[in-house]
Design a protein around this motif. Structure first.
Motif: not given
Length: 69
Positions: A23-29, A38-44
Motif C-alpha cells: 500500500y504505501p508505495l502504490l498510493s504514490l502512483y 494506461v493509468p499510472a497505478l496500473y502501469f506501475w
C-alpha cells in the motif's frame, strides 16, 4: 550458484516485490496521470510484476546453467 544462494536470492526478490507492491508505495502512483495511455497505478503494478518475473527467470536460469558444467 549454490542452492542456498539461489534460495536466498529468491526470498530477497519475494520480499522486494512484497514491499514494492504494498500500500504505501502504490498510493504514490494513485494519481489521474496516464503513461502511454494506461493509468499510472496500473502501469506501475504491471511493470513491477514483469520485472519480478524477469528477475526470477534470470535467477533460475543462472542456477540451471551452472549445474550443466
Amino acid at each position: 550458484m549454490k542452492d542456498k544462494a539461489k534460495s536466498q536470492y529468491l526470498w530477497g526478490l519475494f520480499f522486494l516485490g512484497l514491499c514494492l507492491l504494498n500500500y504505501p508505495l502504490l498510493s504514490l502512483y494513485n494519481i489521474q496521470a496516464k503513461w502511454l495511455g494506461v493509468p499510472a497505478l496500473y502501469f506501475w503494478v504491471f511493470f513491477i510484476w514483469l520485472l519480478i518475473i524477469i528477475l526470477t527467470y534470470w535467477i533460475i536460469k543462472k542456477t540451471d546453467s551452472s549445474k550443466d558444467a
